[in-house]
Design a protein around this motif. Structure first.
Motif, PDB file in Angstrom:
ATOM      1  N   THR B  42      48.688  40.522  44.656  1.00  0.00           N
ATOM      2  CA  THR B  42      49.927  41.090  44.094  1.00  0.00           C
ATOM      3  C   THR B  42      51.047  41.059  45.132  1.00  0.00           C
ATOM      4  O   THR B  42      52.203  40.777  44.796  1.00  0.00           O
ATOM      5  N   LEU B  79      58.063  36.784  36.401  1.00  0.00           N
ATOM      6  CA  LEU B  79      56.875  37.503  36.860  1.00  0.00           C
ATOM      7  C   LEU B  79      56.359  38.379  35.721  1.00  0.00           C
ATOM      8  O   LEU B  79      57.117  39.131  35.114  1.00  0.00           O
ATOM      9  N   VAL B  80      55.073  38.262  35.438  1.00  0.00           N
ATOM     10  CA  VAL B  80      54.433  39.173  34.484  1.00  0.00           C
ATOM     11  C   VAL B  80      53.521  40.095  35.293  1.00  0.00           C
ATOM     12  O   VAL B  80      52.453  39.681  35.732  1.00  0.00           O
ATOM     13  N   PRO B  81      53.969  41.342  35.530  1.00  0.00           N
ATOM     14  CA  PRO B  81      53.155  42.234  36.364  1.00  0.00           C
ATOM     15  C   PRO B  81      51.843  42.611  35.679  1.00  0.00           C
ATOM     16  O   PRO B  81      51.687  42.456  34.466  1.00  0.00           O
ATOM     17  N   GLU B  83      50.839  45.629  35.327  1.00  0.00           N
ATOM     18  CA  GLU B  83      51.095  46.808  34.504  1.00  0.00           C
ATOM     19  C   GLU B  83      51.829  46.398  33.217  1.00  0.00           C
ATOM     20  O   GLU B  83      52.402  45.316  33.153  1.00  0.00           O
ATOM     21  N   TYR B  84      51.804  47.317  32.231  1.00  0.00           N
ATOM     22  CA  TYR B  84      52.571  47.052  31.003  1.00  0.00           C
ATOM     23  C   TYR B  84      54.041  47.327  31.301  1.00  0.00           C
ATOM     24  O   TYR B  84      54.534  48.432  31.094  1.00  0.00           O
ATOM     25  N   ALA B  85      54.732  46.299  31.772  1.00  0.00           N
ATOM     26  CA  ALA B  85      56.107  46.495  32.243  1.00  0.00           C
ATOM     27  C   ALA B  85      57.101  46.359  31.098  1.00  0.00           C
ATOM     28  O   ALA B  85      57.894  45.420  31.028  1.00  0.00           O
ATOM     29  N   PHE B  86      57.011  47.312  30.164  1.00  0.00           N
ATOM     30  CA  PHE B  86      57.988  47.374  29.079  1.00  0.00           C
ATOM     31  C   PHE B  86      58.128  48.827  28.662  1.00  0.00           C
ATOM     32  O   PHE B  86      57.517  49.711  29.293  1.00  0.00           O
ATOM     33  N   TYR B  87      58.918  49.082  27.623  1.00  0.00           N
ATOM     34  CA  TYR B  87      59.196  50.473  27.232  1.00  0.00           C
ATOM     35  C   TYR B  87      58.297  50.879  26.070  1.00  0.00           C
ATOM     36  O   TYR B  87      58.458  50.363  24.960  1.00  0.00           O
ATOM     37  N   PRO B  88      57.343  51.763  26.305  1.00  0.00           N
ATOM     38  CA  PRO B  88      56.328  52.056  25.277  1.00  0.00           C
ATOM     39  C   PRO B  88      56.893  52.675  24.000  1.00  0.00           C
ATOM     40  O   PRO B  88      56.322  52.496  22.935  1.00  0.00           O
ATOM     41  N   ASN B 143      53.481  41.801  27.088  1.00  0.00           N
ATOM     42  CA  ASN B 143      53.858  41.718  28.506  1.00  0.00           C
ATOM     43  C   ASN B 143      54.151  40.259  28.894  1.00  0.00           C
ATOM     44  O   ASN B 143      55.134  39.974  29.579  1.00  0.00           O
ATOM     45  N   ILE B 144      53.292  39.366  28.415  1.00  0.00           N
ATOM     46  CA  ILE B 144      53.488  37.948  28.730  1.00  0.00           C
ATOM     47  C   ILE B 144      54.687  37.394  27.960  1.00  0.00           C
ATOM     48  O   ILE B 144      55.516  36.665  28.520  1.00  0.00           O
ATOM     49  N   ILE B 146      57.396  38.796  27.036  1.00  0.00           N
ATOM     50  CA  ILE B 146      58.665  39.178  27.680  1.00  0.00           C
ATOM     51  C   ILE B 146      58.945  38.240  28.861  1.00  0.00           C
ATOM     52  O   ILE B 146      60.087  37.836  29.087  1.00  0.00           O
ATOM     53  N   GLY B 147      57.894  37.877  29.559  1.00  0.00           N
ATOM     54  CA  GLY B 147      58.060  36.990  30.717  1.00  0.00           C
ATOM     55  C   GLY B 147      58.439  35.569  30.341  1.00  0.00           C
ATOM     56  O   GLY B 147      58.860  34.788  31.201  1.00  0.00           O
TER      57      GLY B 147
END
Lengths: 392, 304
Positions: B42, B79-81, B83-88, B143-144, B146-147
């Motif tokens: 990471t 970058l696709v982190p 973590e769930y890097a979006f707004y739940p 998540n993907i 969005i990337g």
């Protein structure tokens, strides 16, 4: 809608979905304003419905005693309770705080008064506030003094064969009272609503720090913020995109709370909030207080590592700032040392600014010192939060 | 093309997260970065995507030094982190619209891109659903997705299949293959070796911040797989360990390993064990897969 607009729209959408956050920002202050304004009416109001209850024991009433009782009952805020004629029972009732006072009028009231002997026994209940005890005692002494003067004059005038007397009218003329608070051109005493709306409004404005900090911590821990950075979303836009929507929310709070004071409180039997004469002054102090609150939220987001830490930190700090700053206990009833200490709280600066407009009918110039202090505070916190953010 | 030259990185007050890593990643490859938790994967991706500075070493992406021009380098990557890097609390569509808008993708283009990534991620039927209510697999897909909104030339995927069911994992792996076939260079980190074996044509193994090996799977198995591993039926005494180590054996946890032996040496190794009266339970020669290779290189399991 540009990149900044999208970001701001997102913040507002997130807040709209956050029912707890909305309740904290809008419902909590409304509840506080309603409860505290109604509960503190006694402290501020001259309304006759909010007064002092007392028992009276006057078994034998001569002509002067009747006059004494008439004058006592004329006072709006004093309410005589029916309690019977048993002295011991009445004393027990007062000891239980059923009424604040027991007034016992001595027999041969007129004669004793003329001779300068004690004519009244006054008992105060354990729960009677010292200020009210003092006020009640003063009013009784005032009535007794006037009656004594009247009797003494009458004796002298009878001896001199004169007919002119110094009466209540002449005595009242000796002192003219005016409150400098005016509403609709009429001078009157400020109400509990006038004091409580700005106080709890300010308290609620500083709670904006909770949703700001928790949203930022969530973005950081879920690496959404990292994602925004890799999307080349500039840091200044991110900062502005946080500050603008939450400042807007703060201004909405101001409007809503003022509307509560103007329209809701009279419906609940309290006084109507007077908005003063300077909408521009209100806007200036509201914006300054909002920026201070928003920057405080940005700093908490950098200090705290988890949303739980941020929630507890803002809650505790807000309560301390409110207690110190005159929100929970008005600073004018604090002792001098506490009044000085209260100036350490930014809520005190904001509250003073609001009271300049709402209580003292001030304008933009009058709130410049308070607004400046809040802006300096906001800039300092912003600089610190940017510094800490870079370190992370 | 990514060129990483003598890259090192340490978090304040910690052991080095990366030490002297040099690597060349061809843009045509689906590149697998393999390593256990804490290996530095990471951190490496964070430096490659410009999130962390590179105080020592150089990273050049398509001729642009990311340390000097991070903004320019980031334009073509995503970058696709992990973590769930979006707004739940936002719906799938709202999330996609927000992240497209934040990248300046607007109007008809935004609609088109959202349609594309939804098709790829199988999210068409979930557009109106709140992201927090999606299953783990669908969250990973979002998540993907969005990337992919900016149609990146280079995609960094940080453990994109952690914690999901086999069906969703298979879907995501196929989607990543399609993304690569459409011309996107992919750098894929994982500690699931079978995924890396299945997906990646080029592999690097990181452990404790150091690059252990790098190359194609076939090359790595050939070059580093010629070792003999013997599982023992009894613990070795200290004197036995000493004698075996003198003969070039590595002894650890109920097994012994001898590296770089050819098939002719197997008999000699077994004879030495017989001489020490050590019971043999199983014998492995060569590396069948990445797991064996990793075990050989690090002497511990990848999932430790």
């Amino acid at each position: 809608m540009g990149r900044l607009g999208t970001f701001i729209g997102k913040e507002l959408l997130l807040l709209r979905r956050d029912m707890h956050g909305l309740a904290l920002l809008f419902a909590m202050p409304v509840v506080f304003i309603v409860i505290m304004s109604l509960a503190l009416q006694n402290q501020f109001s001259s309304d006759s419905s909010v007064g002092v209850d007392y028992y009276l024991l006057a078994p034998e009433q001569d002509e002067v005693a009747v006059e004494f009782l008439r004058r006592l009952e004329e006072i709006d805020n004093f309410h005589r309770l029916p309690g019977g004629a048993d002295r011991q029972l009445l004393l027990q009732s007062v000891a239980r705080d059923d009424a604040s006072f027991l007034v016992i009028v001595a027999p041969e009231f007129g004669e004793r008064l003329a001779e300068g002997l004690q004519v009244i026994d006054l008992y105060a209940s354990p729960g009677a506030e010292p200020a009210r005890v003092l006020m009640f005692e003063s009013r009784l002494r005032d009535i007794l003094g006037r009656l004594y003067l009247m009797i003494a004059q009458q004796i002298m005038l009878d001896e001199l064969g004169e007919s002119s007397l110094i009466g209540d009218e002449e005595l009242d003329r000796l002192l003219h009272f005016q409150s400098l608070y005016a509403e609709g051109g009429e001078r009157k005493t400020p109400s509990a609503v006038q004091q409580n709306v700005p106080a709890w409004l300010l308290f609620a404005m500083f709670f904006i720090a909770t949703p700001i900090s928790t949203a930022m911590i969530h973005e950081r821990s879920q690496r959404t913020m990292d994602r925004l950075v890799t999307m080349d979303f500039p840091p200044w836009m991110m900062l502005l995109g946080k500050m603008l929507p939450y400042t807007l929310i703060n201004l909405l709070q101001v409007v809503l709370m003022l509307l509560v004071g103007v329209y809701l409180m009279p419906l609940l039997g309290a006084d109507r909030l007077s908005l003063g004469h300077s909408p521009a002054g209100l806007l200036v102090i509201s914006l300054a207080a909002s920026l201070a609150a928003v920057c405080y939220g940005l700093l908490v987001a950098q200090i705290a590592n988890t949303t739980e830490q941020a929630t507890i930190f803002t809650g505790v700090c807000n309560i301390i700032m409110a207690a110190l700053g005159g929100v929970m206990v008005p600073s004018f009833i604090m002792p001098p040392l506490m009044q000085q200490l209260s100036q350490l709280s930014p809520m005190a600066w904001g509250l003073d600014g609001f009271l300049e407009i709402l209580l003292r009918n001030g304008g933009v110039r009058d709130v410049v010192p308070q607004a400046s202090a809040l802006l300096v505070f906001a800039m300092a916190l912003l600089a610190l939060s940017v510094l800490l953010g870079r370190r992370r | 093309m990514i060129e990483i030259v003598q890259l090192s990185y340490s978090y304040p007050g910690s052991q080095p997260a990366l030490e002297d890593v040099s690597l060349c990643i061809d843009g045509c490859n689906l590149f697998g970065l393999l390593g256990p938790n804490g290996a530095g994967k990471t951190t490496l991706l964070s430096i490659l995507s410009g999130l962390l500075p590179a105080p020592a070493g150089t990273v050049i992406i398509d001729g642009i030094d990311i340390g000097r021009s991070p903004s320019e380098a980031r334009r073509s990557l995503s970058l696709v982190p992990q973590e769930y890097a979006f707004y739940p609390t936002l719906t799938v569509e709202e999330n996609l619209r927000v992240f497209a808008g934040i990248q300046g993708i607007r109007g008809a283009t935004r609609q088109q891109r959202i349609k594309e990534v939804c098709e790829l991620g199988g999210l068409e039927q979930r557009l109106g659903q709140r992201s927090e209510t999606l299953s783990g697999g669908l969250k990973r897909r979002l998540n993907i997705a969005i990337g992919l909104l900016n149609r990146p030339g280079l995609l960094f995927l940080d453990e994109p299949t952690v914690g999901i069911d086999p069906q969703s994992r298979r879907f995501i792996l196929e989607a990543i293959k399609r993304i690569h076939q459409q011309g996107t260079a992919v750098v894929y980190t994982s500690h699931y070796m079978e995924e890396v074996e299945y997906l990646c044509d080029h592999i690097a193994i990181l452990d404790q911040g150091r690059l252990l090996v790098e190359g194609s799977l076939q090359y790595l198995l050939q070059q580093h797989g010629s070792a003999l591993t013997v599982d023992l039926g009894a613990d070795l005494s200290a004197s036995q360990i000493g004698r075996l180590e003198q003969q070039g054996f590595e002894c650890s946890q109920g097994k012994i390993i001898q590296r770089a032996v050819d098939s002719a040496d197997i008999h000699r190794c077994l004879a030495s064990l017989q001489q020490e009266c050590v019971p043999v339970v199983a014998i492995h020669y060569g590396s069948r897969n990445l797991e064996d290779l990793f075990l050989l290189l690090t002497r511990r399991s990848l999932r430790d």
